[in-house]
Design an enzyme around this catalytic site. Structure first.
Site, PDB file in Angstrom:
ATOM      1  N   LYS A 254     -31.720  96.421 -53.257  1.00 34.85           N
ATOM      2  CA  LYS A 254     -30.915  96.975 -54.349  1.00 34.85           C
ATOM      3  C   LYS A 254     -30.130  95.853 -55.023  1.00 34.85           C
ATOM      4  O   LYS A 254     -29.610  94.962 -54.356  1.00 34.85           O
ATOM      5  CB  LYS A 254     -29.971  98.045 -53.803  1.00 34.85           C
ATOM      6  CG  LYS A 254     -29.186  98.803 -54.876  1.00 34.85           C
ATOM      7  CD  LYS A 254     -28.327  99.891 -54.238  1.00 34.85           C
ATOM      8  CE  LYS A 254     -27.535 100.672 -55.278  1.00 34.85           C
ATOM      9  NZ  LYS A 254     -26.711 101.731 -54.663  1.00 34.85           N
TER      10      LYS A 254
ATOM     11  N   SER B 283     -25.420 107.763 -52.220  1.00 38.56           N
ATOM     12  CA  SER B 283     -26.342 106.991 -53.070  1.00 38.56           C
ATOM     13  C   SER B 283     -27.614 106.519 -52.377  1.00 38.56           C
ATOM     14  O   SER B 283     -28.487 105.952 -53.023  1.00 38.56           O
ATOM     15  CB  SER B 283     -25.619 105.792 -53.677  1.00 38.56           C
ATOM     16  OG  SER B 283     -24.655 106.223 -54.599  1.00 38.56           O
TER      17      SER B 283
ATOM     18  N   SER C 160     -27.091 106.235 -56.609  1.00 32.19           N
ATOM     19  CA  SER C 160     -27.334 105.080 -57.451  1.00 32.19           C
ATOM     20  C   SER C 160     -28.500 104.213 -56.982  1.00 32.19           C
ATOM     21  O   SER C 160     -28.949 103.324 -57.707  1.00 32.19           O
ATOM     22  CB  SER C 160     -26.060 104.221 -57.502  1.00 32.19           C
ATOM     23  OG  SER C 160     -25.731 103.725 -56.209  1.00 32.19           O
TER      24      SER C 160
END
Length: 488
Positions: free
Chosen positions: A79, A178, A154
């Site tokens: 990420k 997330s 996210s």
């Protein structure tokens, strides 16, 4: 058979046995990315040359017997809010659009020590603020099950990359769900460990008291192996915990006899989609049939979780994002008149709308005259939420609930109403407020063919119970199809 049919652990075993090489695995992953990335947009950065060079180096170490981890040689995606030395790290924000760190996050270093090969950095909601991966400054990510729908957020880029076969597993971060929510929307397995289990060093902070790094993978076995690799005590992180029980793969046991599972009535009322409710309760029935003791109960303070979370998270965000000022690194406006004007224009142009909204909210609740009324009160409610979970875990080993009230919404449907987007986090945020571990895995599909996620929550440091319960359910459920049907 395509290598992409394998899980991360299966691929590592094949590499160790000499049936395939790390270089071949990386090449196949890169071919898959080239084929599908224009449709799904899972990545912000892809470094082909570096990935192939890493693969050659790791392969040599495997053959020399220097690396023997269950993830050695397996391609991974990271990420884009975790620092990677020499590789662009943007948090999917214009304000960090040119930031190349001089060091790597501890979790990334731990993966590299285990022989992982980094393919690139995945797209995300800007600074992890969002639930759909639509607030990214670099474009939206699409759900591989149906590109008209969001992948969640996210960590949507990481979840979508796993579902699309564009990597074998990925790292995400979880501040209020997330990892677990995009895992639910994309039909993969995602786990948020107990706060402090994985070092936050090198993770660009959103809410420091809530953020935690965790894995997104194809199955529970992969999740356990990844968590085992990244969990470590780190003196560079003052919140890191020195645990001696991080051999998580030992919990891969198909047995829940006598396990006490609680189902909170509060999470099965108004607002929960009927198909999601039925699938989750069917999963609970499956565990009961395998010997678990399943019981309904009331978990108090649920109604206060969302305002508490967004008060605390926004306050911490406003403080953490203060450093992005156009001076030290990152984006700086071209035209300005004086220092303060440069600050103002750099931040106005560099941050997106959702990030600005949360900075303003956080600055407000921390301001003189409002600190006691909002922020301090939220901290007190946070303590009460933790107490409610403590009382629940005196009765139960595991709490079972949905990961999200619906399946993945259509692109554009959530951003039009931010409050509705915030309410979509209702089943995940309390876990972060209490610092608990949670795991999400697929338990069915709706009539539109979109995945439904089952969420299991454990007491602090009880990841092994979570893994054992999830593994048992996964075995009883059988194989779950993935989005990239033509590959797997």
């Amino acid at each position: 058979m395509s290598l992409l049919n394998m899980t991360a652990v299966e691929l590592a075993a094949a590499i160790k046995e000499g049936k395939v090489t790390a270089v071949e695995a990386v090449k196949e992953s890169l071919e898959r990315i080239e084929e599908k990335e224009s449709l799904y947009h899972c990545y912000v950065t892809i470094d082909k040359e570096a990935a192939l060079a890493q693969a050659e180096s790791v392969q040599a170490k495997i053959e020399a017997g220097e690396i023997s981890s269950p993830l050695a040689g397996v391609p991974v995606a990271i990420k884009d809010n975790m620092c990677t030395e020499g590789m662009l790290t943007t948090c999917s924000s214009k304000i960090l659009g040119n930031f190349v760190p001089a060091y790597s996050a501890e979790a990334v270093l731990n993966l590299q020590k285990a022989g992982a090969v980094i393919l690139g950095k995945t797209n995300m909601d800007e600074f992890a603020m969002g639930s759909t991966t639509e607030t990214s400054a670099f474009g939206v990510t699409k759900n591989p099950w149906n590109p008209e729908h969001v992948p969640g957020g996210s960590s949507g880029g990481s979840a979508a990359a796993v579902a699309a076969g564009e990597c074998f597993y990925a790292l995400g971060s979880d501040t209020g769900g997330s990892i677990r929510q995009p895992a639910s929307f994309c039909g993969v397995v995602g786990m948020k460990p107990t706060y402090g289990t994985v070092s936050r060093y090198g993770l660009i902070a959103y809410g420091s008291s809530l953020d935690q790094i965790g894995p997104l993978a194809q199955d529970v076995t992969d999740c356990a192996a990844i968590l085992e690799a990244i969990a470590s005590h780190d003196e560079k992180d003052s919140t890191s915990i020195d645990r001696k029980d991080t051999d998580f793969t030992k919990a891969l046991v198909d047995d829940v006899k006598g396990m006490r599972i609680g189902i909170p009535n509060d999470y099965f009322g108004e607002g929960l989609d009927t198909e999601v409710k039925d699938a989750v309760l069917k999963a609970a029935k499956t565990l009961e049939e395998r010997g678990a003791v399943v019981e309904r109960f009331d978990l108090s303070l649920v109604d206060y979780a969302i305002p508490t979370y967004y008060t605390i998270a926004a306050a911490e965000a406003s403080s953490n994002l203060e450093r992005f000022d156009g001076i030290k690194y990152g984006y700086r406006t071209k035209d300005y008149a004086g220092l303060h004007n440069m600050y103002k224009k750099s931040r106005s142009e560099g941050f997106g709308e959702e990030v600005k909204r949360r900075i303003m909210l956080g600055s407000f609740v921390l301001s003189s005259g409002y600190y006691d009324a909002y922020y301090l009160k939220a901290l007190k409610v946070k303590a009460l939420i933790k107490k409610a979970f403590d009382e629940a875990f005196e009765r139960f080993d595991i709490i079972l609930e949905p990961a999200a009230p619906t399946t993945a919404p259509k692109l554009g449907a959530s951003l039009a109403d931010p409050i509705k987007m915030y309410l979509g986090d209702i089943y995940t945020i309390a876990v972060n407020l209490a610092g608990l571990p949670g795991i999400c895995l697929p338990c069915g599909k709706d009539k539109a063919g979109l995945p439904i996620g089952l969420q299991l929550i454990g007491d602090c440091f009880q990841e092994k119970k979570l893994i054992q319960t999830a593994y048992t359910y996964e075995k009883a459920r059988g194989s779950f199809p993935v989005a990239a049907k033509e590959v797997r």
